[in-house]
Motif scaffolding. Structure first.
Motif, short mmCIF file in Angstrom:
data_model
loop_
_atom_site.label_atom_id
_atom_site.label_comp_id
_atom_site.label_asym_id
_atom_site.label_seq_id
_atom_site.Cartn_x
_atom_site.Cartn_y
_atom_site.Cartn_z
N VAL A 1 0.84 -1.20 0.00
CA VAL A 1 0.00 0.00 0.00
C VAL A 1 0.87 1.25 0.00
O VAL A 1 0.62 2.21 -0.75
N VAL A 2 1.91 1.28 0.82
CA VAL A 2 2.80 2.44 0.88
C VAL A 2 3.48 2.67 -0.47
O VAL A 2 3.56 3.80 -0.95
N VAL A 3 3.97 1.62 -1.10
CA VAL A 3 4.63 1.76 -2.40
C VAL A 3 3.65 2.28 -3.45
O VAL A 3 3.99 3.17 -4.23
N VAL A 4 2.43 1.77 -3.47
CA VAL A 4 1.43 2.23 -4.44
C VAL A 4 1.12 3.69 -4.20
O VAL A 4 1.05 4.49 -5.15
N VAL A 5 0.94 4.09 -2.96
CA VAL A 5 0.63 5.50 -2.66
C VAL A 5 1.79 6.39 -3.06
O VAL A 5 1.60 7.47 -3.64
#
Length: 65
Positions: free
Chosen positions: A54-58
């Motif tokens: 999720v952090v990488v996508v954001v």
């Protein structure tokens, strides 16, 4: 002569937690493909992996990376 596992456990009762360490964190699904968590640590690892994704996508969507 080598000591059997039962003999070792009988002579080392403080190592009784060794059995808990042998339990796998993930087990194969009985139907279909994939694995599922079998312990609390397995669930924590799964949640950590999801959080990293999720952090990488954001970060990609905001243009930071």
């Amino acid at each position: 002569m080598a000591m059997s596992e039962d003999d070792y456990r009988a002579s080392h009762p403080e190592d009784a937690s060794v059995d808990k360490a042998k339990k796998p964190l993930f087990a194969a699904n009985s139907t279909g493909m994939g694995f599922h968590p079998t312990s609390v640590l397995g669930w924590l690892i799964l949640l950590a992996i999801i959080a990293v994704i999720v952090v990488v996508v954001v970060l990609f969507r905001t243009g930071t990376i």
